[in-house]
Design a protein around this motif. Structure first.
Motif, PDB file in Angstrom:
ATOM      1  N   LEU A  76       0.378  19.827  18.300  1.00  0.00           N
ATOM      2  CA  LEU A  76       0.233  19.468  19.713  1.00  0.00           C
ATOM      3  C   LEU A  76       0.621  18.016  19.967  1.00  0.00           C
ATOM      4  O   LEU A  76       1.229  17.697  20.999  1.00  0.00           O
ATOM      5  CB  LEU A  76      -1.204  19.720  20.172  1.00  0.00           C
ATOM      6  CG  LEU A  76      -1.643  21.191  20.246  1.00  0.00           C
ATOM      7  CD1 LEU A  76      -3.098  21.295  20.680  1.00  0.00           C
ATOM      8  CD2 LEU A  76      -0.745  21.975  21.205  1.00  0.00           C
ATOM      9  N   GLN A  77       0.265  17.134  19.021  1.00  0.00           N
ATOM     10  CA  GLN A  77       0.663  15.737  19.156  1.00  0.00           C
ATOM     11  C   GLN A  77       2.177  15.589  19.088  1.00  0.00           C
ATOM     12  O   GLN A  77       2.790  14.851  19.872  1.00  0.00           O
ATOM     13  CB  GLN A  77       0.013  14.895  18.045  1.00  0.00           C
ATOM     14  CG  GLN A  77      -1.478  14.711  18.194  1.00  0.00           C
ATOM     15  CD  GLN A  77      -1.822  13.596  19.170  1.00  0.00           C
ATOM     16  OE1 GLN A  77      -1.075  13.308  20.086  1.00  0.00           O
ATOM     17  NE2 GLN A  77      -2.978  13.001  18.991  1.00  0.00           N
ATOM     18  N   LYS A  80       3.704  16.832  22.304  1.00  0.00           N
ATOM     19  CA  LYS A  80       3.504  15.891  23.410  1.00  0.00           C
ATOM     20  C   LYS A  80       4.477  14.726  23.314  1.00  0.00           C
ATOM     21  O   LYS A  80       5.125  14.356  24.314  1.00  0.00           O
ATOM     22  CB  LYS A  80       2.066  15.380  23.395  1.00  0.00           C
ATOM     23  CG  LYS A  80       1.752  14.403  24.514  1.00  0.00           C
ATOM     24  CD  LYS A  80       0.366  13.823  24.369  1.00  0.00           C
ATOM     25  CE  LYS A  80       0.337  12.774  23.277  1.00  0.00           C
ATOM     26  NZ  LYS A  80      -0.948  12.044  23.234  1.00  0.00           N
ATOM     27  N   ARG A  81       4.610  14.165  22.127  1.00  0.00           N
ATOM     28  CA  ARG A  81       5.498  13.017  21.965  1.00  0.00           C
ATOM     29  C   ARG A  81       6.960  13.425  22.153  1.00  0.00           C
ATOM     30  O   ARG A  81       7.758  12.666  22.720  1.00  0.00           O
ATOM     31  CB  ARG A  81       5.282  12.374  20.601  1.00  0.00           C
ATOM     32  CG  ARG A  81       3.844  11.945  20.382  1.00  0.00           C
ATOM     33  CD  ARG A  81       3.679  11.006  19.229  1.00  0.00           C
ATOM     34  NE  ARG A  81       2.274  10.799  18.905  1.00  0.00           N
ATOM     35  CZ  ARG A  81       1.427  10.095  19.641  1.00  0.00           C
ATOM     36  NH1 ARG A  81       1.866   9.534  20.759  1.00  0.00           N
ATOM     37  NH2 ARG A  81       0.172   9.947  19.275  1.00  0.00           N
ATOM     38  N   ILE A  84       7.574  13.677  25.849  1.00  0.00           N
ATOM     39  CA  ILE A  84       7.702  12.353  26.477  1.00  0.00           C
ATOM     40  C   ILE A  84       9.078  11.769  26.194  1.00  0.00           C
ATOM     41  O   ILE A  84       9.750  11.240  27.096  1.00  0.00           O
ATOM     42  CB  ILE A  84       6.588  11.419  25.975  1.00  0.00           C
ATOM     43  CG1 ILE A  84       5.218  11.912  26.440  1.00  0.00           C
ATOM     44  CG2 ILE A  84       6.830   9.991  26.464  1.00  0.00           C
ATOM     45  CD1 ILE A  84       4.056  11.127  25.884  1.00  0.00           C
ATOM     46  N   GLN A 191       7.059   6.352  20.939  1.00  0.00           N
ATOM     47  CA  GLN A 191       6.861   7.740  20.518  1.00  0.00           C
ATOM     48  C   GLN A 191       7.573   8.026  19.205  1.00  0.00           C
ATOM     49  O   GLN A 191       7.044   8.739  18.342  1.00  0.00           O
ATOM     50  CB  GLN A 191       7.368   8.696  21.610  1.00  0.00           C
ATOM     51  CG  GLN A 191       6.771   8.460  22.982  1.00  0.00           C
ATOM     52  CD  GLN A 191       5.258   8.460  22.994  1.00  0.00           C
ATOM     53  OE1 GLN A 191       4.617   9.256  22.308  1.00  0.00           O
ATOM     54  NE2 GLN A 191       4.669   7.580  23.783  1.00  0.00           N
TER      55      GLN A 191
END
Length: 217
Positions: A76-77, A80-81, A84, A191
């Motif tokens: 999930l991380q 997300k990155r 972005i 990121q």
């Protein structure tokens, strides 16, 4: 001497209700509300305290910290990155940033070259500290061990920021240029640094800069 805080909506409502129930006048309503607000603020730390253990009047246990978040490599991380980074790069592509840097006559290329040279110097310092001093010599990369390199990096970052701003602002304007630089720093560089290991960061930076320098003449 305690300073009274302004009355809040809650304290005003409670004071008004008390005045109506007790049949008092509303003249001192606001002052009563201020006093009630002060009492509520003073009692807030008491409400946040944990339960007092039995048999020990001095010990006051702290409220346990919240559970840790997701690990850096959690899917999930990473999603997300990646989202972005993808959104930021798409926004820059939408305003033709790369094309304008290469071809637009409105770009101040002298300033851009200064920013580019400062960025290469920052990369060199970063690679030297992380790969040579950190990996090979097993030194902890922190301010106390490398003060001169830290100060030089800060100066170079400031020079690069000013140079890129001076270069792009004639075409995009001051405010939009600030958004571009903040978006690139947060949406791409940060990121990528949180996703990619140190050796990969330096290798990828070298490849991207080499390609860009071949295109930028």
């Amino acid at each position: 001497v305690e300073q009274k805080q302004p009355a809040t909506i809650t304290s005003l409502a409670l004071a008004w209700l008390g005045a109506v129930v007790e049949g008092k006048s509303i003249v001192g309503l606001y002052h009563r509300a201020v006093e009630m607000n002060l009492d509520l603020e003073q009692s807030a730390p008491l409400r946040r305290r944990g339960p007092r253990p039995e048999g020990n009047d001095d010990a006051m246990p702290m409220i346990p910290p919240p559970p840790p978040g997701l690990p850096p490599r959690h899917p999930l991380q990473l999603m997300k990155r990646t989202a972005i980074m993808g959104g930021t790069l798409y926004a820059m592509h939408d305003i033709s940033l790369f094309h304008n840097i290469i071809h637009s006559p409105e770009i101040k290329h002298e300033w851009f070259k200064i920013g580019l040279a400062s960025s290469i110097a920052i990369m060199a310092i970063k690679a030297y500290l992380e790969l040579y001093q950190g990996k090979k010599n097993k030194k902890k990369v922190e301010y106390e061990n490398f003060r001169a390199a830290t100060h030089a990096s800060i100066v170079l970052i400031l020079i690069a920021w000013i140079s890129f701003h001076k270069s792009l602002s004639p075409l995009y304007g001051g405010f939009k240029t600030m958004l571009i630089m903040i978006g690139f720093g947060f949406g791409v560089l940060l990121q990528a640094a949180l996703m990619i290991p140190v050796w990969g960061q330096n290798l990828l930076s070298f490849v991207i800069l080499t390609f860009f320098l071949q295109q930028y003449k």
